[in-house]
Design a protein around this motif. Structure first.
Motif, PDB file in Angstrom:
ATOM      1  N   TYR A  30       0.844  -1.193   0.000  1.00  0.00           N
ATOM      2  CA  TYR A  30       0.000   0.000   0.000  1.00  0.00           C
ATOM      3  C   TYR A  30       0.880   1.245   0.000  1.00  0.00           C
ATOM      4  O   TYR A  30       1.901   1.276   0.671  1.00  0.00           O
ATOM      5  CB  TYR A  30      -0.857   0.076   1.278  1.00  0.00           C
ATOM      6  N   THR A  31       0.424   2.271  -0.709  1.00  0.00           N
ATOM      7  CA  THR A  31       1.036   3.588  -0.541  1.00  0.00           C
ATOM      8  C   THR A  31       0.494   4.157   0.766  1.00  0.00           C
ATOM      9  O   THR A  31      -0.469   3.614   1.339  1.00  0.00           O
ATOM     10  CB  THR A  31       0.670   4.538  -1.700  1.00  0.00           C
ATOM     11  N   ALA A  32       1.061   5.254   1.222  1.00  0.00           N
ATOM     12  CA  ALA A  32       0.567   5.878   2.454  1.00  0.00           C
ATOM     13  C   ALA A  32      -0.905   6.282   2.302  1.00  0.00           C
ATOM     14  O   ALA A  32      -1.714   6.081   3.220  1.00  0.00           O
ATOM     15  CB  ALA A  32       1.422   7.089   2.810  1.00  0.00           C
ATOM     16  N   ARG A 167      -0.712 -10.786   6.238  1.00  0.00           N
ATOM     17  CA  ARG A 167       0.551 -10.860   6.976  1.00  0.00           C
ATOM     18  C   ARG A 167       1.545  -9.829   6.443  1.00  0.00           C
ATOM     19  O   ARG A 167       2.210  -9.143   7.218  1.00  0.00           O
ATOM     20  CB  ARG A 167       1.136 -12.273   6.857  1.00  0.00           C
ATOM     21  N   MET A 168       1.638  -9.722   5.124  1.00  0.00           N
ATOM     22  CA  MET A 168       2.528  -8.733   4.522  1.00  0.00           C
ATOM     23  C   MET A 168       2.121  -7.314   4.925  1.00  0.00           C
ATOM     24  O   MET A 168       2.972  -6.481   5.242  1.00  0.00           O
ATOM     25  CB  MET A 168       2.510  -8.863   2.988  1.00  0.00           C
ATOM     26  N   ALA A 169       0.818  -7.040   4.903  1.00  0.00           N
ATOM     27  CA  ALA A 169       0.324  -5.706   5.254  1.00  0.00           C
ATOM     28  C   ALA A 169       0.635  -5.383   6.711  1.00  0.00           C
ATOM     29  O   ALA A 169       1.009  -4.251   7.040  1.00  0.00           O
ATOM     30  CB  ALA A 169      -1.174  -5.616   4.997  1.00  0.00           C
ATOM     31  N   ARG A 170       0.501  -6.356   7.581  1.00  0.00           N
ATOM     32  CA  ARG A 170       0.811  -6.121   9.001  1.00  0.00           C
ATOM     33  C   ARG A 170       2.293  -5.854   9.200  1.00  0.00           C
ATOM     34  O   ARG A 170       2.674  -4.966   9.956  1.00  0.00           O
ATOM     35  CB  ARG A 170       0.353  -7.308   9.848  1.00  0.00           C
ATOM     36  N   ARG A 171       3.134  -6.616   8.525  1.00  0.00           N
ATOM     37  CA  ARG A 171       4.587  -6.386   8.612  1.00  0.00           C
ATOM     38  C   ARG A 171       4.947  -5.011   8.069  1.00  0.00           C
ATOM     39  O   ARG A 171       5.749  -4.297   8.647  1.00  0.00           O
ATOM     40  CB  ARG A 171       5.346  -7.453   7.838  1.00  0.00           C
ATOM     41  N   GLU A 172       4.338  -4.686   6.938  1.00  0.00           N
ATOM     42  CA  GLU A 172       4.588  -3.386   6.315  1.00  0.00           C
ATOM     43  C   GLU A 172       4.125  -2.257   7.232  1.00  0.00           C
ATOM     44  O   GLU A 172       4.803  -1.251   7.372  1.00  0.00           O
ATOM     45  CB  GLU A 172       3.827  -3.336   4.988  1.00  0.00           C
ATOM     46  N   GLY A 173       2.952  -2.433   7.834  1.00  0.00           N
ATOM     47  CA  GLY A 173       2.431  -1.431   8.749  1.00  0.00           C
ATOM     48  C   GLY A 173       3.325  -1.259   9.962  1.00  0.00           C
ATOM     49  O   GLY A 173       3.564  -0.131  10.416  1.00  0.00           O
ATOM     50  N   ALA A 174       3.838  -2.368  10.483  1.00  0.00           N
ATOM     51  CA  ALA A 174       4.746  -2.289  11.631  1.00  0.00           C
ATOM     52  C   ALA A 174       6.039  -1.583  11.242  1.00  0.00           C
ATOM     53  O   ALA A 174       6.573  -0.791  12.019  1.00  0.00           O
ATOM     54  CB  ALA A 174       5.036  -3.690  12.161  1.00  0.00           C
ATOM     55  N   ALA A 175       6.523  -1.849  10.047  1.00  0.00           N
ATOM     56  CA  ALA A 175       7.748  -1.190   9.571  1.00  0.00           C
ATOM     57  C   ALA A 175       7.512   0.303   9.398  1.00  0.00           C
ATOM     58  O   ALA A 175       8.369   1.121   9.756  1.00  0.00           O
ATOM     59  CB  ALA A 175       8.208  -1.814   8.257  1.00  0.00           C
ATOM     60  N   CYS A 176       6.340   0.673   8.867  1.00  0.00           N
ATOM     61  CA  CYS A 176       6.015   2.106   8.685  1.00  0.00           C
ATOM     62  C   CYS A 176       5.861   2.795  10.035  1.00  0.00           C
ATOM     63  O   CYS A 176       6.285   3.921  10.213  1.00  0.00           O
ATOM     64  CB  CYS A 176       4.730   2.263   7.882  1.00  0.00           C
ATOM     65  N   ALA A 177       5.250   2.105  10.988  1.00  0.00           N
ATOM     66  CA  ALA A 177       5.043   2.689  12.318  1.00  0.00           C
ATOM     67  C   ALA A 177       6.368   2.881  13.046  1.00  0.00           C
ATOM     68  O   ALA A 177       6.539   3.813  13.809  1.00  0.00           O
ATOM     69  CB  ALA A 177       4.117   1.801  13.148  1.00  0.00           C
ATOM     70  N   GLY A 178       7.326   1.989  12.756  1.00  0.00           N
ATOM     71  CA  GLY A 178       8.621   2.067  13.415  1.00  0.00           C
ATOM     72  C   GLY A 178       9.594   3.010  12.730  1.00  0.00           C
ATOM     73  O   GLY A 178      10.624   3.366  13.273  1.00  0.00           O
ATOM     74  N   ALA A 179       9.255   3.457  11.503  1.00  0.00           N
ATOM     75  CA  ALA A 179      10.133   4.356  10.759  1.00  0.00           C
ATOM     76  C   ALA A 179      10.066   5.756  11.335  1.00  0.00           C
ATOM     77  O   ALA A 179       9.019   6.244  11.749  1.00  0.00           O
ATOM     78  CB  ALA A 179       9.724   4.381   9.292  1.00  0.00           C
ATOM     79  N   VAL A 180      11.207   6.386  11.388  1.00  0.00           N
ATOM     80  CA  VAL A 180      11.285   7.762  11.884  1.00  0.00           C
ATOM     81  C   VAL A 180      11.365   8.684  10.673  1.00  0.00           C
ATOM     82  O   VAL A 180      12.237   8.519   9.834  1.00  0.00           O
ATOM     83  CB  VAL A 180      12.539   7.946  12.786  1.00  0.00           C
ATOM     84  N   PRO A 181      10.446   9.665  10.573  1.00  0.00           N
ATOM     85  CA  PRO A 181      10.484  10.573   9.425  1.00  0.00           C
ATOM     86  C   PRO A 181      11.788  11.356   9.403  1.00  0.00           C
ATOM     87  O   PRO A 181      12.292  11.759  10.436  1.00  0.00           O
ATOM     88  CB  PRO A 181       9.293  11.501   9.633  1.00  0.00           C
TER      89      PRO A 181
END
Length: 182
Positions: A30-32, A167-181
């Motif tokens: 997904y895009t943002a 599962r991919m979306a959850r991993r991706e979401g966790a990675a996005c949530a953990g990313a620092v802008p």
């Protein structure tokens, strides 16, 4: 002269395997903006309710179909359960296409879910074939039940595809949530 938008058959591509390396996914599911639309959509909730309901209906129906094939008893209950399973399938397909339109701007075959949608068409075709056989009086009871089982096997594979994407979306979401802008 080569076109820049075509993949070269000889040059390594992003995401391709290089000796000793794992394949890396180069594109997010997904895009943002798509993630925002997905999270805000009521259709996401609808899919989240219908998917486990469909699985429960599938399990009950599978047991009834297998009992009918093994003993010859309970044909009406098996037929009714398959009809119910098919109606739930049609419902989840319609609501799923609305979800895709809301999130990706396409009714079906959005790039991230293209192969899941292709396989869904096989699932729909097999379930619809069963209904045609039932209501047109085509084939024997055993043949109808075997078509239903083929539809159920395709459904299990398709459900696995969607679970993998979840599962991919959850991993991706966790990675996005953990990313620092930056």
């Amino acid at each position: 002269m080569t076109r820049m938008d075509q993949v070269s058959p000889v040059e390594p591509q992003a995401g391709a395997r290089v000796a000793g390396q794992k394949r890396v996914r180069t594109r997010a599911l997904y895009t943002a903006e798509q993630r925002r639309r997905r999270d805000a959509s009521i259709w996401t909730v609808v899919q989240g309710v219908l998917a486990p309901l469909q699985f429960l209906v599938f399990l009950v129906s599978l047991a009834l179909v297998l009992r009918t094939l093994a003993t010859g008893a309970g044909a009406f209950a098996a037929d009714l359960s398959i009809v119910i399973k098919t109606m739930v399938l049609y419902t989840i397909m319609v609501t799923g296409s609305i979800w895709e339109k809301v999130v990706f701007g396409k009714w079906l075959f959005a790039e991230p879910f293209f192969w899941e949608d292709v396989f869904s068409m096989l699932v729909l075709a097999l379930h619809t074939l069963y209904l045609v056989m039932l209501f047109a009086g085509l084939g024997t009871l055993e043949e109808r039940m075997l078509v239903a089982l083929a539809g159920y096997a395709a459904y299990v594979i398709n459900a696995g595809q969607f679970l993998w994407k979840l599962r991919m979306a959850r991993r991706e979401g966790a990675a996005c949530a953990g990313a620092v802008p930056a």
